[in-house]
Design an enzyme around this catalytic site. Structure first.
Site, PDB file in Angstrom:
ATOM      1  N   ASP A 153      -3.343 -12.177  -7.215  1.00  0.00           N
ATOM      2  CA  ASP A 153      -3.165 -11.972  -5.770  1.00  0.00           C
ATOM      3  C   ASP A 153      -2.907 -13.333  -5.123  1.00  0.00           C
ATOM      4  O   ASP A 153      -3.791 -14.201  -5.093  1.00  0.00           O
ATOM      5  CB  ASP A 153      -4.432 -11.318  -5.198  1.00  0.00           C
ATOM      6  CG  ASP A 153      -4.241 -10.948  -3.737  1.00  0.00           C
ATOM      7  OD1 ASP A 153      -4.308  -9.767  -3.406  1.00  0.00           O
ATOM      8  OD2 ASP A 153      -3.998 -11.873  -2.918  1.00  0.00           O
ATOM      9  N   ARG A 171      -0.851  -5.185   2.729  1.00  0.00           N
ATOM     10  CA  ARG A 171      -0.459  -4.006   1.960  1.00  0.00           C
ATOM     11  C   ARG A 171      -1.667  -3.107   1.810  1.00  0.00           C
ATOM     12  O   ARG A 171      -2.698  -3.531   1.290  1.00  0.00           O
ATOM     13  CB  ARG A 171      -0.013  -4.524   0.581  1.00  0.00           C
ATOM     14  CG  ARG A 171       0.840  -3.603  -0.185  1.00  0.00           C
ATOM     15  CD  ARG A 171       1.407  -4.330  -1.374  1.00  0.00           C
ATOM     16  NE  ARG A 171       0.425  -4.617  -2.406  1.00  0.00           N
ATOM     17  CZ  ARG A 171       0.708  -4.608  -3.704  1.00  0.00           C
ATOM     18  NH1 ARG A 171       1.925  -4.336  -4.108  1.00  0.00           N
ATOM     19  NH2 ARG A 171      -0.213  -4.881  -4.590  1.00  0.00           N
ATOM     20  N   ASP A 204      -5.267 -14.468  -2.225  1.00  0.00           N
ATOM     21  CA  ASP A 204      -6.601 -14.817  -2.721  1.00  0.00           C
ATOM     22  C   ASP A 204      -6.583 -16.155  -3.452  1.00  0.00           C
ATOM     23  O   ASP A 204      -7.517 -16.958  -3.347  1.00  0.00           O
ATOM     24  CB  ASP A 204      -7.117 -13.735  -3.679  1.00  0.00           C
ATOM     25  CG  ASP A 204      -7.591 -12.498  -2.919  1.00  0.00           C
ATOM     26  OD1 ASP A 204      -7.790 -12.590  -1.695  1.00  0.00           O
ATOM     27  OD2 ASP A 204      -7.743 -11.435  -3.560  1.00  0.00           O
ATOM     28  N   THR A 240      -1.970   3.150  -0.471  1.00  0.00           N
ATOM     29  CA  THR A 240      -0.586   3.654  -0.332  1.00  0.00           C
ATOM     30  C   THR A 240       0.458   2.610  -0.713  1.00  0.00           C
ATOM     31  O   THR A 240       1.626   2.948  -0.904  1.00  0.00           O
ATOM     32  CB  THR A 240      -0.315   4.053   1.129  1.00  0.00           C
ATOM     33  OG1 THR A 240      -0.401   2.859   1.934  1.00  0.00           O
ATOM     34  CG2 THR A 240      -1.326   5.054   1.643  1.00  0.00           C
TER      35      THR A 240
HETATM   36  C1  PRP Z   1       0.947  -9.698  -0.818  1.00  0.00           C
HETATM   37  C2  PRP Z   1       2.155 -10.600  -0.820  1.00  0.00           C
HETATM   38  C3  PRP Z   1       3.204  -9.755  -0.170  1.00  0.00           C
HETATM   39  C4  PRP Z   1       2.851  -8.382  -0.643  1.00  0.00           C
HETATM   40  C5  PRP Z   1       3.788  -8.013  -1.754  1.00  0.00           C
HETATM   41  O1  PRP Z   1       0.364  -9.692   0.427  1.00  0.00           O
HETATM   42  O2  PRP Z   1       1.922 -11.825  -0.179  1.00  0.00           O
HETATM   43  O3  PRP Z   1       3.188  -9.806   1.242  1.00  0.00           O
HETATM   44  O4  PRP Z   1       1.507  -8.437  -1.145  1.00  0.00           O
HETATM   45  O5  PRP Z   1       3.605  -6.713  -2.131  1.00  0.00           O
HETATM   46  P1  PRP Z   1       4.713  -5.587  -1.904  1.00  0.00           P
HETATM   47  O6  PRP Z   1       6.014  -6.204  -2.317  1.00  0.00           O
HETATM   48  O7  PRP Z   1       4.271  -4.489  -2.818  1.00  0.00           O
HETATM   49  O8  PRP Z   1       4.701  -5.189  -0.476  1.00  0.00           O
HETATM   50  P2  PRP Z   1      -0.983  -8.905   0.736  1.00  0.00           P
HETATM   51  O9  PRP Z   1      -0.695  -7.539   1.223  1.00  0.00           O
HETATM   52  O10 PRP Z   1      -1.902  -9.009  -0.450  1.00  0.00           O
HETATM   53  O11 PRP Z   1      -1.560  -9.678   1.989  1.00  0.00           O
HETATM   54  P3  PRP Z   1      -2.029 -11.199   2.153  1.00  0.00           P
HETATM   55  O12 PRP Z   1      -0.790 -12.038   2.158  1.00  0.00           O
HETATM   56  O13 PRP Z   1      -2.697 -11.154   3.481  1.00  0.00           O
HETATM   57  O14 PRP Z   1      -2.956 -11.553   1.035  1.00  0.00           O
HETATM   58  N1  URA Z   2       0.734  -9.130  -4.083  1.00  0.00           N
HETATM   59  C1  URA Z   2       0.240 -10.179  -4.777  1.00  0.00           C
HETATM   60  O1  URA Z   2      -0.333 -11.101  -4.201  1.00  0.00           O
HETATM   61  N2  URA Z   2       0.368 -10.165  -6.104  1.00  0.00           N
HETATM   62  C2  URA Z   2       1.000  -9.197  -6.774  1.00  0.00           C
HETATM   63  O2  URA Z   2       1.106  -9.260  -8.012  1.00  0.00           O
HETATM   64  C3  URA Z   2       1.523  -8.110  -6.038  1.00  0.00           C
HETATM   65  C4  URA Z   2       1.380  -8.124  -4.680  1.00  0.00           C
END
Ligand code: PRP
Ligand code: URA
Length: 211
Positions: free
Chosen positions: A202, A106, A205, A110
């Site tokens: 997160d 994400r 993380d 944006t």
């Molecule tokens: C997190 C999560 C989802 C997304 C959710 O991933 O695992 O994929 O955010 O957010 P949204 O509903 O607003 O799209 P992230 O983009 O942090 O990537 P990662 O899994 O690589 O940590």
């Molecule tokens: N992605 C995450 O990992 N946590 C949140 O709360 C929102 C998006």
């Protein structure tokens, strides 16, 4: 929150483990282990309607017609990277399942998803496809991932997450009204950075100890 397409998995073990996952003091190794345990229980719920057929088997005493899974193998699709935290427990429960991966992150400014990887098994049109990601926040990532899965021919799709924001549930069910959504809890709201409140932080993380 109620929605015809939304199932809340309210089993006490799942709810308890989610509370442990939410705690900021839960260390990385324990977080990963808990997520694996929760995902196995969630997989149990989401696969309730898998098709079965009677097949002849032989017990030590006699032959019988016994129920076995039928049709093409189910496919779990992990939305990278945090989806992998759920995938492992699902594969523990359904070891014969196929697994696909869609890499999305994400954009922090944006909040739009950026795709960087995609690898899925063939025959999606004949499989139950279960997409997994722990977090449904704005739902932008999930909406894009499901659109990709549909482009690849899948017809029976479910989406399962650990935590959802009400905004995400609304957006997801509007964009994909044909895709049942499973979660353990729908939290209060998103903050200004698109994080779920109270949430668990997160997910990626916390699973991998990055920050
Ligand atoms: C997190 C999560 C989802 C997304 C959710 O991933 O695992 O994929 O955010 O957010 P949204 O509903 O607003 O799209 P992230 O983009 O942090 O990537 P990662 O899994 O690589 O940590
Ligand atoms: N992605 C995450 O990992 N946590 C949140 O709360 C929102 C998006």
């Amino acid at each position: 929150m109620t929605h015809s397409n939304l199932t809340i998995i309210d089993h006490p073990l799942v709810q308890h483990k989610l509370s442990l996952l939410r705690r900021k003091t839960t260390p990385t190794a324990h977080f990963r282990q808990l997520l694996r345990e929760v995902s196995l229980l969630m997989a149990y719920e989401v696969t309730r309607d898998l098709e079965i057929e009677l097949r002849e088997i032989e017990t030590p005493l006699e032959k019988m017609q016994s129920p076995m899974l039928s049709g093409k193998k189910v496919c779990f699709v992990s939305i990278l990277r945090a989806g992998n935290g759920l995938l492992e427990g699902m594969l523990d429960l359904v070891p014969s399942a196929r697994a696909g991966h869609i890499g999305l992150y994400r954009d922090p400014e944006t909040l739009q998803p950026v795709e960087y990887y995609k690898k899925l098994p063939g025959g999606l049109d004949q499989r139950l496809v279960i997409a997994v990601d722990p977090m449904l926040a704005t739902a932008n990532s999930a909406i894009a991932a499901i659109a990709r899965i549909k482009e690849l021919g899948a017809k029976r799709i479910k989406f399962i997450c650990l935590l959802a924001a009400p905004e995400g549930v609304e957006a997801f069910t509007t964009a994909h009204p044909d895709v049942p959504l499973y979660t353990v809890a729908v939290d209060r709201q998103l903050n200004d950075h698109g994080y779920i409140l109270p949430g668990l932080g997160d997910a990626g993380d916390r699973i991998y100890g990055t920050k």
